[in-house]
Design a protein around this motif. Sequence first.
Motif, short mmCIF file in Angstrom:
data_model
loop_
_atom_site.label_atom_id
_atom_site.label_comp_id
_atom_site.label_asym_id
_atom_site.label_seq_id
_atom_site.Cartn_x
_atom_site.Cartn_y
_atom_site.Cartn_z
N TYR A 83 0.85 -1.18 0.00
CA TYR A 83 0.00 0.00 0.00
C TYR A 83 0.88 1.23 0.00
O TYR A 83 1.79 1.37 0.82
N PHE A 84 0.63 2.15 -0.92
CA PHE A 84 1.36 3.40 -1.00
C PHE A 84 0.46 4.53 -0.54
O PHE A 84 -0.62 4.75 -1.09
N ASP A 85 0.90 5.25 0.49
CA ASP A 85 0.15 6.37 1.05
C ASP A 85 0.72 7.66 0.48
O ASP A 85 1.83 8.07 0.81
N ALA A 86 -0.05 8.31 -0.38
CA ALA A 86 0.43 9.50 -1.06
C ALA A 86 0.67 10.67 -0.11
O ALA A 86 1.51 11.53 -0.37
N SER A 87 -0.06 10.72 1.00
CA SER A 87 0.09 11.85 1.92
C SER A 87 1.39 11.78 2.71
O SER A 87 2.03 12.81 2.97
N SER A 88 1.79 10.58 3.09
CA SER A 88 3.02 10.43 3.89
C SER A 88 4.21 10.01 3.06
O SER A 88 5.36 10.14 3.48
N GLY A 89 3.94 9.48 1.86
CA GLY A 89 5.02 8.97 1.02
C GLY A 89 5.50 7.60 1.44
O GLY A 89 6.50 7.10 0.92
N GLU A 90 4.82 6.97 2.39
CA GLU A 90 5.26 5.67 2.89
C GLU A 90 4.67 4.54 2.06
O GLU A 90 3.51 4.60 1.63
#
Length: 709
Positions: free
Chosen positions: A696-703
């Motif tokens: 899973y890629f979280d665009a808000s955190s970049g994680e």
Amino acid sequence: MHYHLKTLTHITTVVRTLTGPSTRTMSTGLMFQLKVNPVNGTSEWIVIEEEQVDDVSPKPLLATTSYLDMLNDAPRNRAYCLAIDKAVTKHSQVLDIGSGTGLLSMMAARAMDIDTTSSTSSLSSSKGTVTACESYLPMVKLMKKVLRANNMNHKIRVLNKRSDELEVGADIASRADVLVSEILDSELLGEGLIPTLQHAHDNLLVENYQTVPHKATTYGQLVESTYLWKLHDLYNNEANVADGIHLVPKGKEGILQVKPQQFAMHCDAFGEDIQLLSEPFQIFEFDFWKRPESHGETRVHIKPTRDGTVHAVISWWVLQLDKEGKIFYSTSPKWISSPSSHSGTKDWCDHWKQCVWFTKGKGLAVCKDESVYMDATHTDISISYKFNDHHWLTTQDSHITLSPERISIYGDKQWRHSMLKALNYALKGIESPLCVIADDSVFLSVAIACVSKTSHIISLFPGISDKGSQYLQAVADENGYSMDQVRVINTRKQQLTMNDTHQNKVDLLIAEPFYFGADGMLPWHGLQFWSKRTMLDSMLSDDVCIMPCKGILKACAMSLPDLWRSRHALGDIEGVNHTMVNDTLGACGPSSESPCFPFFIWQCGEMEKLSDTFTVMEFDFLKPLSSCHGKTKVEFTEAGVCHGFALWIDWVMDSTNDVVMSTGPDQRYWKQGVKLLAEPLNIVQPGICSTVIEAYFDASSGELSVKNR
């Protein structure tokens, strides 16, 4: 230089890599954690109250350090234990500098309890003490947990200070007569060993003190290696490409270069890529039981064992841990046959590697039995060499220092051909295109100017900024472009606007992607490009060409027994329970999976692919940045033990999928992400056994999180 977080005896600020947060410990006792978004590059310091470290797992603070690998090094632990048992008596005043989890302090305290050799009548009746000095607050918190769990918290005094802040009479009652420490890096000196020992000798230790370790000796060997040559000599490798692009024109050979320093590498992995040109030779000897000098020089006469070209010096060190010279530890490569008294390990470990020093240019030609001399110099933090008065390249004001792998990429004929192919495809038929380079690629800036003489180029250079502008100016004449054609606008200082483009929209947005200073990061750090593309969305033309147009997260199931051994969950270490540190240090074990770590897979010791390469998910750069998810079934194709997955990104440059830049384990220039499993999977029947991997890629955190189901 490379400082381990374990022993920051002379450093007040700890700045971690962008794979996770950093901390700064202030004199007030507050901790400031640096949180960095690897996608948009923004960072902020947030305050963490001390009690949070106890109440909430500090795993993000310490999980990417080298503590775990070091604590899993059984030969190291055993050598220290034996030497401490010999040096410490029940009356010793012991100082442990850079205590980490307190392992060496606990060994010393235990040695006091079991000492049966001391005669009370012949020795002072003063009771022995152990003082543990550790400047890194999160590690101090963790150490105290370990001490309590082992019922040793009442036997060891813990000081959250740098060693050069300690005062006799205030912090410690009297000068210590035994110093135990492990403040060594792969080069030996890079963690501040010499200034630490100097201060301790002058202020904290009695006259005839004992040290564990007792001394260290550095050794070297001359090698020939085309691979190592390509890691530093861009000028001569570029001359063999002949594509009309001159990143390092004649007379400006040092304008793009690696630092003149030793580089830590797993040299056993080179295999047949190196030829040995000499026997091992001794370089420096450092006696820890007396005050070390900040500067030293020696001339080493070396008789080559065969004709060849010296491309590098490979070096290592041997520790003598005890005064009598019976307990040793070596970081030598496996091809070195250590004397039987050297009880050092030949197992793979990542906290100490060998070091590589590159010779100048094409290397030094040598003939068998015709002696050459090497001048070695050490400062208080590093060791350097030169041959027969051959100095390192002189540098220009506009020079840019790059990693060895980046230098090798820029000299790679196939890589350059693929990039130029993509550029010609993108610029074909466009009159006066406006091109924006969204990363730190000097290659793309020069290449576009060469390919399209009518193009207008804006290089954002978020990492190299002004140095990038100076560089482009310096090589303009040799590459046949005018600086009227090229502008550098550092978007870290200002946002690119239509005023910067004279109201023209962008025809080509491109990146390798390469971001300066991110060489040691996880592969998806390159997704900064997606963030840049999103910020510039309103400035892109309707038929804009975006390169790369997408990124594909790829993976492969791997057998990695050496890497697994170095990062598996801790239990008993020389009689000291360390199970309570596993979550904090990111150990893989039955209770938890480890986070992803960046590694050169090909340098991770024994390894084997157990599946075909598969796609986990895709990132569509033709659309603005967004969170995304991927899930796939992994079918094993080979029998063996699966320890985890290698992950990387393939950058698809063009819409026809004709030019794809892979950063996978078959490529030596890039680090991959490694996700180790909570427990290894024994694959008995390939083709039948399978597992599921999910990301899973979280665009808000970049994680980007990866899990095995």
